[in-house]
Design a protein around this motif. Structure first.
Motif, PDB file in Angstrom:
ATOM      1  N   GLU A  69       6.798   5.834   1.430  1.00  0.00           N
ATOM      2  CA  GLU A  69       7.213   4.715   2.268  1.00  0.00           C
ATOM      3  C   GLU A  69       6.606   4.794   3.670  1.00  0.00           C
ATOM      4  OE1 GLU A  69       9.020   6.957   0.862  1.00  0.00           O
ATOM      5  OE2 GLU A  69      10.060   5.986  -0.806  1.00  0.00           O
ATOM      6  N   SER A  70       6.596   3.622   4.327  1.00  0.00           N
ATOM      7  CA  SER A  70       5.957   3.514   5.640  1.00  0.00           C
ATOM      8  C   SER A  70       6.611   4.408   6.702  1.00  0.00           C
ATOM      9  CB  SER A  70       6.033   2.056   6.112  1.00  0.00           C
ATOM     10  OG  SER A  70       7.383   1.642   6.219  1.00  0.00           O
ATOM     11  N   THR A  71       5.814   4.733   7.701  1.00  0.00           N
ATOM     12  CA  THR A  71       6.305   5.382   8.922  1.00  0.00           C
ATOM     13  C   THR A  71       7.148   4.353   9.671  1.00  0.00           C
ATOM     14  OG1 THR A  71       4.181   6.549   9.059  1.00  0.00           O
ATOM     15  CG2 THR A  71       5.526   6.498  11.064  1.00  0.00           C
ATOM     16  N   GLY A 131      22.025  -2.028  -5.941  1.00  0.00           N
ATOM     17  CA  GLY A 131      23.250  -1.245  -5.830  1.00  0.00           C
ATOM     18  C   GLY A 131      23.286  -0.558  -4.477  1.00  0.00           C
ATOM     19  N   ARG A 132      22.728  -1.247  -3.478  1.00  0.00           N
ATOM     20  CA  ARG A 132      22.624  -0.657  -2.140  1.00  0.00           C
ATOM     21  C   ARG A 132      23.752  -1.175  -1.250  1.00  0.00           C
ATOM     22  NH1 ARG A 132      17.047  -0.051   1.070  1.00  0.00           N
ATOM     23  NH2 ARG A 132      17.602  -0.600   3.181  1.00  0.00           N
ATOM     24  N   PRO A 133      24.368  -0.299  -0.450  1.00  0.00           N
ATOM     25  CA  PRO A 133      25.425  -0.773   0.457  1.00  0.00           C
ATOM     26  C   PRO A 133      24.876  -1.851   1.400  1.00  0.00           C
ATOM     27  CG  PRO A 133      25.275   1.638   0.478  1.00  0.00           C
ATOM     28  CD  PRO A 133      24.093   1.130  -0.297  1.00  0.00           C
ATOM     29  N   GLU A 191       0.822  -1.213   0.000  1.00  0.00           N
ATOM     30  CA  GLU A 191       0.000   0.000   0.000  1.00  0.00           C
ATOM     31  C   GLU A 191       0.856   1.263   0.000  1.00  0.00           C
ATOM     32  OE1 GLU A 191       0.479  -2.108   2.296  1.00  0.00           O
ATOM     33  OE2 GLU A 191       0.417  -1.256   4.317  1.00  0.00           O
ATOM     34  N   THR A 192       2.161   1.129   0.337  1.00  0.00           N
ATOM     35  CA  THR A 192       3.032   2.314   0.357  1.00  0.00           C
ATOM     36  C   THR A 192       3.728   2.476  -0.987  1.00  0.00           C
ATOM     37  OG1 THR A 192       4.835   1.013   1.314  1.00  0.00           O
ATOM     38  CG2 THR A 192       3.415   2.238   2.843  1.00  0.00           C
ATOM     39  N   VAL A 193       4.687   1.578  -1.264  1.00  0.00           N
ATOM     40  CA  VAL A 193       5.420   1.558  -2.530  1.00  0.00           C
ATOM     41  C   VAL A 193       5.662   0.087  -2.865  1.00  0.00           C
ATOM     42  CG1 VAL A 193       6.577   3.778  -2.082  1.00  0.00           C
ATOM     43  CG2 VAL A 193       7.693   1.659  -1.382  1.00  0.00           C
ATOM     44  N   PRO A 213      13.256  -4.048   0.440  1.00  0.00           N
ATOM     45  CA  PRO A 213      13.364  -2.588   0.391  1.00  0.00           C
ATOM     46  C   PRO A 213      12.425  -2.083  -0.695  1.00  0.00           C
ATOM     47  CG  PRO A 213      15.093  -3.543  -0.945  1.00  0.00           C
ATOM     48  CD  PRO A 213      14.254  -4.700  -0.422  1.00  0.00           C
ATOM     49  N   SER A 214      12.323  -0.781  -0.827  1.00  0.00           N
ATOM     50  CA  SER A 214      11.554  -0.223  -1.934  1.00  0.00           C
ATOM     51  C   SER A 214      12.216  -0.659  -3.246  1.00  0.00           C
ATOM     52  CB  SER A 214      11.516   1.299  -1.824  1.00  0.00           C
ATOM     53  OG  SER A 214      12.824   1.817  -1.652  1.00  0.00           O
ATOM     54  N   ALA A 215      11.382  -0.932  -4.254  1.00  0.00           N
ATOM     55  CA  ALA A 215      11.883  -1.522  -5.511  1.00  0.00           C
ATOM     56  C   ALA A 215      12.401  -0.452  -6.460  1.00  0.00           C
ATOM     57  CB  ALA A 215      10.776  -2.350  -6.168  1.00  0.00           C
ATOM     58  N   VAL A 233      11.594  -6.597   7.165  1.00  0.00           N
ATOM     59  CA  VAL A 233      11.023  -7.936   6.985  1.00  0.00           C
ATOM     60  C   VAL A 233       9.502  -7.801   6.984  1.00  0.00           C
ATOM     61  CG1 VAL A 233      10.800 -10.250   7.956  1.00  0.00           C
ATOM     62  CG2 VAL A 233      12.989  -9.021   8.141  1.00  0.00           C
ATOM     63  N   HIS A 234       8.879  -8.269   5.897  1.00  0.00           N
ATOM     64  CA  HIS A 234       7.419  -8.204   5.775  1.00  0.00           C
ATOM     65  C   HIS A 234       6.826  -9.557   6.157  1.00  0.00           C
ATOM     66  CE1 HIS A 234       9.017  -4.990   3.288  1.00  0.00           C
ATOM     67  NE2 HIS A 234       7.831  -4.415   3.269  1.00  0.00           N
ATOM     68  N   VAL A 235       5.841  -9.525   7.028  1.00  0.00           N
ATOM     69  CA  VAL A 235       5.175 -10.766   7.434  1.00  0.00           C
ATOM     70  C   VAL A 235       3.657 -10.599   7.283  1.00  0.00           C
ATOM     71  CG1 VAL A 235       6.999 -11.586   8.998  1.00  0.00           C
ATOM     72  CG2 VAL A 235       5.239 -10.038   9.870  1.00  0.00           C
ATOM     73  N   VAL A 237      18.941   4.735   9.460  1.00  0.00           N
ATOM     74  CA  VAL A 237      17.897   4.578   8.445  1.00  0.00           C
ATOM     75  C   VAL A 237      18.416   5.206   7.158  1.00  0.00           C
ATOM     76  CG1 VAL A 237      15.510   5.115   7.817  1.00  0.00           C
ATOM     77  CG2 VAL A 237      16.092   4.717  10.194  1.00  0.00           C
ATOM     78  N   SER A 238      18.533   4.398   6.090  1.00  0.00           N
ATOM     79  CA  SER A 238      19.134   4.960   4.873  1.00  0.00           C
ATOM     80  C   SER A 238      18.248   6.025   4.245  1.00  0.00           C
ATOM     81  CB  SER A 238      19.450   3.870   3.857  1.00  0.00           C
ATOM     82  OG  SER A 238      18.267   3.342   3.327  1.00  0.00           O
ATOM     83  N   GLY A 239      16.933   5.905   4.478  1.00  0.00           N
ATOM     84  CA  GLY A 239      16.016   6.933   3.988  1.00  0.00           C
ATOM     85  C   GLY A 239      16.281   8.276   4.649  1.00  0.00           C
TER      86      GLY A 239
HETATM   87  O1  TXA Z   1       6.919   1.357   2.876  1.00  0.00           O
HETATM   88  C1  TXA Z   1       7.997   0.797   3.049  1.00  0.00           C
HETATM   89  O2  TXA Z   1       8.576   0.801   4.147  1.00  0.00           O
HETATM   90  C2  TXA Z   1       8.617   0.063   1.847  1.00  0.00           C
HETATM   91  C3  TXA Z   1       7.736  -1.138   1.501  1.00  0.00           C
HETATM   92  C4  TXA Z   1       8.299  -1.970   0.394  1.00  0.00           C
HETATM   93  O3  TXA Z   1       7.519  -1.885   2.652  1.00  0.00           O
HETATM   94  N1  TXA Z   1       9.942  -0.335   2.132  1.00  0.00           N
HETATM   95  C5  TXA Z   1      10.954   0.521   2.235  1.00  0.00           C
HETATM   96  O4  TXA Z   1      12.171  -0.093   2.402  1.00  0.00           O
HETATM   97  O5  TXA Z   1      10.817   1.725   2.171  1.00  0.00           O
HETATM   98  P1  TXA Z   1      13.541   0.674   2.254  1.00  0.00           P
HETATM   99  O6  TXA Z   1      14.598  -0.377   2.433  1.00  0.00           O
HETATM  100  O7  TXA Z   1      13.577   1.443   1.016  1.00  0.00           O
HETATM  101  O8  TXA Z   1      13.544   1.590   3.506  1.00  0.00           O
HETATM  102  C6  TXA Z   1      13.539   0.970   4.773  1.00  0.00           C
HETATM  103  C7  TXA Z   1      14.219   1.818   5.758  1.00  0.00           C
HETATM  104  C8  TXA Z   1      15.664   2.042   5.398  1.00  0.00           C
HETATM  105  O9  TXA Z   1      15.924   3.415   5.526  1.00  0.00           O
HETATM  106  C9  TXA Z   1      16.410   1.238   6.438  1.00  0.00           C
HETATM  107  O10 TXA Z   1      17.630   1.843   6.800  1.00  0.00           O
HETATM  108  C10 TXA Z   1      15.430   1.233   7.598  1.00  0.00           C
HETATM  109  O11 TXA Z   1      14.183   1.136   6.995  1.00  0.00           O
HETATM  110  N2  TXA Z   1      15.642   0.065   8.451  1.00  0.00           N
HETATM  111  C11 TXA Z   1      15.539  -1.225   8.124  1.00  0.00           C
HETATM  112  N3  TXA Z   1      15.893  -1.993   9.166  1.00  0.00           N
HETATM  113  C12 TXA Z   1      16.224  -1.176  10.168  1.00  0.00           C
HETATM  114  C13 TXA Z   1      16.694  -1.355  11.490  1.00  0.00           C
HETATM  115  N4  TXA Z   1      16.893  -2.546  11.994  1.00  0.00           N
HETATM  116  N5  TXA Z   1      16.931  -0.267  12.220  1.00  0.00           N
HETATM  117  C14 TXA Z   1      16.724   0.957  11.714  1.00  0.00           C
HETATM  118  N6  TXA Z   1      16.304   1.210  10.472  1.00  0.00           N
HETATM  119  C15 TXA Z   1      16.054   0.150   9.703  1.00  0.00           C
END
Ligand code: TXA
Ligand code: MG
Length: 338
Positions: A174-176, A51-53, A28-30, A136-138, A60-62, A216-218
């Motif tokens: 993206e999600s909160t 290409g992500r570090p 529902e987010t991305v 992660p986001s695609a 983790v989605h459940v 958080v990479s975001g």
């Molecule tokens: O809406 C969303 O959250 C989407 C959909 C696909 O679920 N996912 C998403 O994933 O935005 P991504 O990887 O683009 O962003 C997830 C963020 C990243 O900034 C990452 O650093 C952070 O979540 N994150 C993941 N695991 C973490 C952790 N253990 N501690 C702190 N931040 C974490």
């Protein structure tokens, strides 16, 4: 909205996940780029494709909150409260990790991020798969997230074998993310669920994220960026700058909110919805569209400084981060302080 995904597609996608392959799926987010979260080799494929570090952790989605215990430990009552109130939905909880969680998922941190998405296709996939899907986001690292299956194809071409098409993502950003790994919950990334809603559910204020908060990479300053420089400003400045840049022979795109389109030849104009829900829903598709227009700059009208716009302003400022430098060498940017 139609969801053209069939049961057969879901069964096949779940089998691909079990076989260690990547599957892109709608939430529902991305859109997410998923792999079996318990399979280190599969998870590594995500980092390679994006290409992500590899020290940037994944969510983790459940299928449901019952599975929390498979991934996390010492889950505090306030995390259960948030889960009860907002799952399935656009909320991610960061919790202390369970010893079974592969390092590849957590980037070696001692916490794990977990989310129960509400999108029917994501739900069907997670139920069929049965385990956790790290996703992660695609999008390629640092780029604009994908909110349609076509965006995922734009990002990855055929390198991702399976892309489930569940239509345009409703929320669009993206999600909160809430850190629940310490004594008091804190906001790590703003999203559609606002701090006010979280605090109302918790019956207590969120803590300010401390220096020791999980990475958080975001929250990297530059993220979610189109190739074209993005400049964020008030509406009257948009018009002024559009005029002045076009006079200099530059091609300008505008993402406007309340400002009316001026008569400027060659201007690429996109009117965004005036409400935050509509704006968020269309934001990334609009940025992609304006990016394709091969302009020298995308001028974005800043939404109001109000709580309901918090997440959108956050994504816009990241899309714009680092851009003003590129154009600031060109007068009249000096005077405009952008
Ligand atoms: O809406 C969303 O959250 C989407 C959909 C696909 O679920 N996912 C998403 O994933 O935005 P991504 O990887 O683009 O962003 C997830 C963020 C990243 O900034 C990452 O650093 C952070 O979540 N994150 C993941 N695991 C973490 C952790 N253990 N501690 C702190 N931040 C974490
Ligand atoms: Mg992302």
């Amino acid at each position: 909205m139609t969801h053209p995904v069939s049961t057969t597609d879901i069964i096949r996608a779940a089998a691909q996940l079990k076989a260690g392959e990547l599957v892109a799926f709608p939430t529902e987010t991305v859109y997410g780029l998923g792999a079996d979260a318990s399979n280190t080799d599969a998870v590594r494929k995500i980092y390679a494709a994006k290409g992500r570090p590899s020290n940037h952790p994944l969510i983790v989605h459940v299928a449901d909150a019952v599975q929390l215990a498979n991934w996390a430990r010492d889950i505090p009552p306030f995390a259960h409260t948030l889960a009860k109130n907002f799952w399935p939905g656009p909320l991610t909880l960061v919790l202390k990790r369970n010893s079974k969680v592969p390092d590849a998922v957590t980037g070696g941190q001692d916490t794990v991020a977990i989310r129960v998405p509400s999108h029917p296709v994501a739900q069907a996939l997670l139920h069929e798969f049965g385990g956790g899907v790290a996703a992660p986001s695609a999008n390629r690292f640092g780029r604009v997230s994908a909110t349609t299956a076509a965006h995922v194809r734009e990002e990855f071409g055929d390198t991702v074998a399976c892309v489930l098409d569940g239509g345009a993502a409703d929320v669009g950003i993206e999600s909160t993310i809430v850190d629940c790994s310490r004594a008091t919950p804190s906001l790590l990334r703003p999203g559609w669920i606002t701090p006010q809603q979280l605090e109302a559910a918790l019956g207590a204020p969120l803590a300010a994220p401390g220096a020791d908060a999980p990475r958080v990479s975001g929250t990297l300053e530059k993220h979610y960026s189109p190739q074209t420089p993005v400049l964020l400003m008030e509406g009257d400045l948009v018009i002024e700058l559009a005029h002045s840049l076009t006079r200099q022979g530059k091609r300008v795109a505008v993402l406007a909110r309340t400002t009316l389109q001026p008569l400027i030849k060659g201007l690429v104009w996109k009117a965004a919805p005036v409400d935050p829900a509509g704006y968020g829903h269309e934001l990334y598709a609009s940025l992609r569209e304006l990016d394709r227009a091969s302009c020298d700059a995308i001028l974005v009208e800043q939404p109001p400084d109000e709580a309901v716009w918090l997440a959108i302003r956050d994504r816009l400022s990241r899309a714009a981060a680092g851009s003003s430098g590129n154009l600031s060498q060109t007068p009249p940017f000096f005077g405009l302080r952008i």
